[in-house]
Design an enzyme around this catalytic site. Structure first.
Site, PDB file in Angstrom:
ATOM      1  N   ASP A  98      63.803  31.002 -19.488  1.00  0.00           N
ATOM      2  CA  ASP A  98      64.815  29.745 -19.180  1.00  0.00           C
ATOM      3  C   ASP A  98      63.923  28.493 -19.532  1.00  0.00           C
ATOM      4  O   ASP A  98      63.449  27.575 -18.624  1.00  0.00           O
ATOM      5  CB  ASP A  98      64.640  29.699 -17.415  1.00  0.00           C
ATOM      6  N   HIS A 206      68.299  29.095  -9.078  1.00  0.00           N
ATOM      7  CA  HIS A 206      68.876  27.931  -9.396  1.00  0.00           C
ATOM      8  C   HIS A 206      69.536  27.245  -8.128  1.00  0.00           C
ATOM      9  O   HIS A 206      70.406  28.297  -7.514  1.00  0.00           O
ATOM     10  CB  HIS A 206      69.756  27.885 -10.544  1.00  0.00           C
ATOM     11  N   GLU A 209      70.581  21.071  -3.527  1.00  0.00           N
ATOM     12  CA  GLU A 209      70.130  21.022  -2.114  1.00  0.00           C
ATOM     13  C   GLU A 209      70.375  19.676  -1.631  1.00  0.00           C
ATOM     14  O   GLU A 209      69.908  18.882  -2.324  1.00  0.00           O
ATOM     15  CB  GLU A 209      68.817  21.479  -2.202  1.00  0.00           C
ATOM     16  N   PRO A 380      60.289  21.895  -5.388  1.00  0.00           N
ATOM     17  CA  PRO A 380      61.035  22.620  -4.404  1.00  0.00           C
ATOM     18  C   PRO A 380      60.527  23.778  -3.897  1.00  0.00           C
ATOM     19  O   PRO A 380      59.610  24.597  -4.513  1.00  0.00           O
ATOM     20  CB  PRO A 380      62.388  22.915  -5.269  1.00  0.00           C
ATOM     21  N   GLY A 381      61.056  23.923  -2.560  1.00  0.00           N
ATOM     22  CA  GLY A 381      60.449  25.377  -1.963  1.00  0.00           C
ATOM     23  C   GLY A 381      61.487  26.145  -1.647  1.00  0.00           C
ATOM     24  O   GLY A 381      62.614  26.137  -2.672  1.00  0.00           O
ATOM     25  N   SER A 387      60.890  21.055   0.724  1.00  0.00           N
ATOM     26  CA  SER A 387      60.514  20.775  -0.644  1.00  0.00           C
ATOM     27  C   SER A 387      59.623  19.500  -0.651  1.00  0.00           C
ATOM     28  O   SER A 387      59.642  18.770   0.501  1.00  0.00           O
ATOM     29  CB  SER A 387      61.798  20.444  -1.578  1.00  0.00           C
ATOM     30  N   HIS A 406      54.676  24.165  -9.522  1.00  0.00           N
ATOM     31  CA  HIS A 406      56.283  23.672  -9.700  1.00  0.00           C
ATOM     32  C   HIS A 406      57.084  24.199  -8.711  1.00  0.00           C
ATOM     33  O   HIS A 406      58.338  23.889  -8.726  1.00  0.00           O
ATOM     34  CB  HIS A 406      56.691  24.485 -10.849  1.00  0.00           C
ATOM     35  N   GLY A 409      56.745  29.863  -5.697  1.00  0.00           N
ATOM     36  CA  GLY A 409      56.167  31.120  -6.133  1.00  0.00           C
ATOM     37  C   GLY A 409      56.757  32.165  -5.232  1.00  0.00           C
ATOM     38  O   GLY A 409      56.443  32.465  -4.129  1.00  0.00           O
TER      39      GLY A 409
END
Length: 483
Positions: A98, A206, A209, A380-381, A387, A406, A409
């Site tokens: 991606d 993706h 939010e 972002p979370g 986030s 980022h 995870g």
């Protein structure tokens, strides 16, 4: 506890993987993590991929991983590595399928009370305005000629179509365009996959939010970013869709042959690579950059649709909501950058796979409006917790080639997540917390259950305490749309 892979603590948040830990390592590995995170890292064996990346020809500095590290294709997700542009390689596994999966955050002039009263119609309008799901098709259909323009110009192409402003471009990493793009290096198959997907969200992790800023940690930097406690934001997280996936697939076929042609020895065939200056390396760089431009155009088209949908939900012109872009960052990309290595400035190819650029105050690549404080870092979370917005630091430039985490995870595979939870249950649990979630499939919601991810607050705490980025604010979700 015993440490995985011969890791040695340098301090509370840095764990050294010495080059003697595995055959073929050309440099040390370095993992940013808390003590509590090590068990998951060991179980996932992602530290082994940090060691594998350290074997790449021409690697400079350390092979690194951020606290959101987990197993990936070739590189770990959360991996960072730089290679010398004249004697090093470029590896599609260091970017991923991606290409330029990234996130952008829009601020508004709304508060939580105003949005709570219109949350259902707002989420419904957003859900209708932004096509999502596997293979989703968008509202912008391209011809081969216009596709070439998108691949060359990125977000600027969308702005030229009236789908944004120059201020949007000024708030994008690289202005939403990489000049190294070579549209001709993108295959017909990849181009065809992208013709009807511009402006779509896709599936997987993706999302769109709607959130509220509920904590501000640094008032000065927050003010420079134009954000404040109580403000509602809208985040967009998506990449280059099928086009980027195909670019990676095509490039890996080339790289497997290149490894043999150039006599490159690797511990994992998924690290297939080519010298950056070789024809194969330059072709991938050009195609990958073009796919990155497609992703920036994609997020820009979605932004235009989000603005329109929000205006409809509140019965006003979009401009009345002040939906302006805070920033847009890439998470999966390889960039040619200038960095100081062993006391001298050199040009390197920085692979960031599931990692975010985090440049400090004063850096010329930070937008002028933020140059006094540093680059916004968007983290972002999961859809059930938080986030964050962080800011880049000098220490990141010194230690990580200007990189940080980022996201949260994963700690659970998609298959395991679906076995543990049902999408309808996830929706009900989040609704009980005041979070309205819409998705295109129940299976997709189950895959993205909050428990499938690390707590992003812990990930952010590690990078903050390690000094490779600093907390600015926290955002709590109100409404989420998943592919």
């Amino acid at each position: 506890m015993s440490l995985p892979g011969n890791l040695r603590p340098l301090d509370r948040y840095r764990w050294l993987l010495p080059r003697e830990a595995a055959a073929g390592m050309r440099t040390d590995g370095l993992i940013y993590a808390s003590q509590d995170m090590l068990a998951d890292i060991a179980a996932d064996r992602a530290h082994e991929q940090v060691a594998n990346v350290a074997c790449l020809p021409g690697i400079v500095g350390r092979s690194m991983a951020m606290p959101d590290i987990h197993w990936g294709y070739g590189f770990p997700i959360g991996g960072v590595a730089a290679t010398d542009v004249t004697r090093g390689v470029i590896s599609p596994g260091g970017v991923g399928y991606d290409i330029n999966c990234g996130v952008r955050v829009l601020r508004t002039n709304l508060d939580e009370t105003a949005v709570r009263g219109r949350l259902e119609p707002l989420v419904a309008k957003l859900f209708a305005a932004v096509p999502a799901g596997v293979g989703g098709k968008g509202g912008v259909e391209l011809t081969p000629a216009t596709m070439e323009e998108v691949l060359r110009d990125g977000a600027a192409w969308a702005v030229a179509q009236g789908l944004g402003t120059r201020d949007d471009l000024a708030a994008c990493e690289d202005g939403g365009r990489i000049s190294a793009a070579r549209p001709a290096a993108v295959s017909n198959k990849a181009t065809t996959r992208g013709l009807r997907q511009l402006g779509t969200l896709g599936s997987g992790n993706h999302f769109l939010e709607v959130a509220v800023i509920d904590e501000v940690y640094d008032e000065r930097v927050a003010a420079a970013f134009g954000i404040s406690r109580g403000m509602v934001t809208i985040s967009i997280h998506v990449g280059s869709r099928g086009l980027g996936h195909q670019v990676c697939t095509d490039s890996l076929e080339d790289m497997v042959k290149a490894v043999k042609r150039y006599g490159i020895t690797l511990p994992d065939r998924q690290l297939a690579c080519a010298p950056l200056e070789s024809p194969e390396g330059q072709k991938y760089l050009g195609a990958m950059s073009a796919a990155a431009n497609y992703a920036w155009a994609n997020r820009q088209v979605i932004t235009a649709n989000v603005r329109r949908a929000a205006g409809e939900a509140f019965g006003v012109e979009p401009a009345a909501l002040d939906l302006s872009l805070v920033y847009d960052v890439a998470h999966n990309i390889a960039k040619i950058e200038q960095h100081t290595v062993d006391g001298r400035q050199i040009e390197v190819c920085v692979h960031r796979k599931g990692a975010t650029r985090a440049f400090p105050a004063g850096h010329p690549d930070v937008p002028v409006r933020y140059r006094e404080v540093g680059q916004p870092v968007l983290v972002p979370g999961d859809m059930g917790r938080y986030s964050f917005i962080l800011v880049g630091t000098d220490r990141a430039m010194a230690e990580t080639f200007g990189s940080t985490c980022h996201g949260a995870g994963r700690v659970m595979s998609r298959t395991a997540a679906k076995k543990q939870a049902h999408g309808a249950d996830v929706q009900r649990q989040l609704a009980a917390k005041g979070i309205l979630v819409r998705g295109h499939s129940q299976a997709g919601l189950a895959e993205e259950a909050p428990d499938a991810y690390k707590d992003v607050q812990e990930v952010v705490r590690v990078v903050h305490e390690a000094g490779i980025s600093r907390r600015v604010c926290r955002m709590r979700p109100l409404g989420v749309i998943k592919g």
